[in-house]
Design a protein around this motif. Structure first.
Motif, PDB file in Angstrom:
ATOM      1  N   GLU A  12       0.652  -1.197  -0.025  1.00 51.91           N
ATOM      2  CA  GLU A  12       0.081  -0.094   0.162  1.00 51.91           C
ATOM      3  C   GLU A  12       0.765   1.328  -0.074  1.00 51.91           C
ATOM      4  O   GLU A  12       0.453   2.447  -0.705  1.00 51.91           O
ATOM      5  N   HIS A  13       1.981   1.093   0.747  1.00 55.33           N
ATOM      6  CA  HIS A  13       2.960   2.373   0.732  1.00 55.33           C
ATOM      7  C   HIS A  13       3.590   2.852  -0.457  1.00 55.33           C
ATOM      8  O   HIS A  13       4.667   3.861  -0.554  1.00 55.33           O
ATOM      9  N   ALA A  14       3.613   1.961  -1.325  1.00 55.57           N
ATOM     10  CA  ALA A  14       4.424   2.205  -2.700  1.00 55.57           C
ATOM     11  C   ALA A  14       3.420   3.136  -3.450  1.00 55.57           C
ATOM     12  O   ALA A  14       2.999   3.068  -4.672  1.00 55.57           O
ATOM     13  N   THR A  15       3.124   4.707  -2.947  1.00 58.56           N
ATOM     14  CA  THR A  15       2.272   5.329  -3.450  1.00 58.56           C
ATOM     15  C   THR A  15       2.408   5.982  -4.628  1.00 58.56           C
ATOM     16  O   THR A  15       1.683   6.062  -5.642  1.00 58.56           O
ATOM     17  N   ILE A  16       3.794   6.224  -4.982  1.00 57.28           N
ATOM     18  CA  ILE A  16       3.931   6.775  -6.490  1.00 57.28           C
ATOM     19  C   ILE A  16       3.531   5.843  -7.425  1.00 57.28           C
ATOM     20  O   ILE A  16       3.185   6.156  -8.630  1.00 57.28           O
ATOM     21  N   GLN A  17       4.381   4.495  -7.488  1.00 52.62           N
ATOM     22  CA  GLN A  17       4.179   3.453  -8.281  1.00 52.62           C
ATOM     23  C   GLN A  17       2.484   3.309  -8.547  1.00 52.62           C
ATOM     24  O   GLN A  17       2.096   3.153  -9.620  1.00 52.62           O
ATOM     25  N   ASN A  18       1.713   3.044  -7.383  1.00 45.76           N
ATOM     26  CA  ASN A  18       0.440   2.874  -7.040  1.00 45.76           C
ATOM     27  C   ASN A  18      -0.348   3.957  -8.419  1.00 45.76           C
ATOM     28  O   ASN A  18      -1.331   3.602  -8.910  1.00 45.76           O
ATOM     29  N   TYR A  19      -0.097   5.111  -8.052  1.00 46.89           N
ATOM     30  CA  TYR A  19      -0.556   6.512  -8.573  1.00 46.89           C
ATOM     31  C   TYR A  19      -0.644   6.442  -9.863  1.00 46.89           C
ATOM     32  O   TYR A  19      -1.198   6.747 -10.929  1.00 46.89           O
ATOM     33  N   LEU A  20       0.872   5.956 -10.424  1.00 52.55           N
ATOM     34  CA  LEU A  20       0.826   5.799 -11.884  1.00 52.55           C
ATOM     35  C   LEU A  20       0.534   4.573 -12.785  1.00 52.55           C
ATOM     36  O   LEU A  20       0.398   4.864 -13.803  1.00 52.55           O
ATOM     37  N   ALA A  21       0.157   3.745 -11.964  1.00 49.68           N
ATOM     38  CA  ALA A  21      -0.012   2.393 -12.447  1.00 49.68           C
ATOM     39  C   ALA A  21      -1.568   2.091 -12.308  1.00 49.68           C
ATOM     40  O   ALA A  21      -2.206   1.593 -13.441  1.00 49.68           O
TER      41      ALA A  21
END
Length: 365
Positions: A118-127
């Motif tokens: 959950e805390h991989a926020t940058i990757q998650n936001y882009l993916a």
């Protein structure tokens, strides 16, 4: 889809991705699917790919800061787009990686993203906005909407399920130990990943190690960073693929790495995890299965030592019974990867409504 099977692209951005996909890659290829593996240099990822005999193309190098990371990611995205355009695969697979979701948006193929962080926020936001299917453990905290497929499991069960993993006792020879020795593995990380900035882990490492050794425990250290001179001789020098065997035979794991903490716990080795980063999977291992004990901030070395001593004095049958329950209640992740891919590619990208029905059916499996 080719006449001989599926055309599958698998991308690797981290050593843990190699473990996660390696059995699925073997299964895909054994049934006649055409698998293309693309990698970005990160730690020992390429060493692991070589060790397991997985053919791959290296598309981008590593990075040591955010500026370099942005440059590497741009190059990597371009290389992925170029190859997907040429290959026209049926499906793209990755763990928390934006590039495949962007490529699937540009071309007529499906992207299946696996994530447990959950805390991989940058990757998650882009993916996430561009993914066709997002697969998460049931313990994942966030609701990702209609694209999300939740399953009972842990990524690490793709390679540590008993049907996939047999520990090799020869690892003990490499560290000059036998099965009667009390072994504690200590893992220290570099804190240079994008989602690690500003985070922290274990304090008072020298005091902790000295205390464990006074009680008769042998401490083996695996570290991404330079160690104090007094601890350098405890550093483990193992072939990269043997660390999992060591975790299995250890009596205790103490570490800052979330991935390795989960690996240890899934193997039935009691785990103390010290990090300001957490995730739903870590919480479940602690609250539901009792195989992991977490600290958001490093406790004083004496407190950590007392906790470790209590764990080491607990009968090993306790940890084995807890692991058995975990295995009974969670899926073999490699089987799940194969299932979700087959179900996803059976639906044309031009029919999002049909894909949604397929996702709903998988949720009800």
């Amino acid at each position: 889809m080719t006449s001989d099977g599926l055309s599958v692209v698998v991308t690797i951005q981290h050593p843990s991705n190699v473990h996660f996909f390696r059995n699925a890659i073997t299964e895909f290829r054994s049934r006649g699917d055409d698998v293309h593996v693309f990698a970005r240099e990160k730690d020992i990822a390429c060493e692991l790919l070589d060790e397991y005999g997985i053919e791959y193309q290296l598309l981008a190098g590593g990075s040591s800061n955010l500026y370099e990371l942005a440059k590497v990611q741009t190059k990597y995205e371009y290389e992925i787009l170029k190859r997907v355009r040429s290959l026209q695969p049926d499906v793209l697979l990755a763990v928390s990686e934006p590039a495949i979701t962007h490529a699937s948006t540009c071309f007529d193929c499906q992207s299946v993203l696996f994530t447990d962080t959950e805390h991989a926020t940058i990757q998650n936001y882009l993916a996430y906005p561009f993914a066709d299917v997002i697969c998460t453990p049931e313990s994942y905290w966030d609701d990702l909407g209609n694209k999300q497929v939740s399953y009972p499991g842990f990524h690490q069960l793709a390679y540590l399920h008993p049907d996939r993993f047999s520990p090799n006792p020869r690892v003990l020879d490499h560290v000059d130990a036998d099965e009667d020795d009390k072994l504690a593995v200590l893992r220290l990380v570099s804190w240079d990943a994008a989602h690690d900035i500003g985070q922290q882990g274990i304090g008072g490492v020298e005091t902790l190690v000295e205390g464990l050794e006074r009680s008769g425990v042998r401490v083996l250290i695996t570290s991404e960073t330079e160690l104090p001179a007094s601890l350098e001789d405890r550093r483990v020098d193992l072939p990269v693929h043997q660390i999992l065997d060591l975790l299995y035979y250890a009596d205790l794991f103490i570490g800052e790495s979330g991935s390795m903490a989960i690996e240890s716990a899934v193997l039935g080795t009691p785990t103390i995890y010290v990090s300001s980063l957490s995730a739903g999977v870590l919480e479940k291992l602690e609250s539901w299965y009792g195989l992991l004990f977490s600290h958001a901030q490093s406790p004083p070395p004496q407190q950590l030592l007392e906790e470790a001593t209590t764990i080491l004095e607990t009968d090993s049958s306790v940890w084995e019974s807890r692991r058995q329950r975990l295995l009974e209640e969670n899926v073999d992740m490699t089987e799940f990867i194969l299932e979700i891919v087959d179900r996803t590619v059976a639906v044309p990208k031009s029919r999002p409504g049909a894909l949604q029905k397929t996702i709903d059916r998988v949720r009800q499996r």
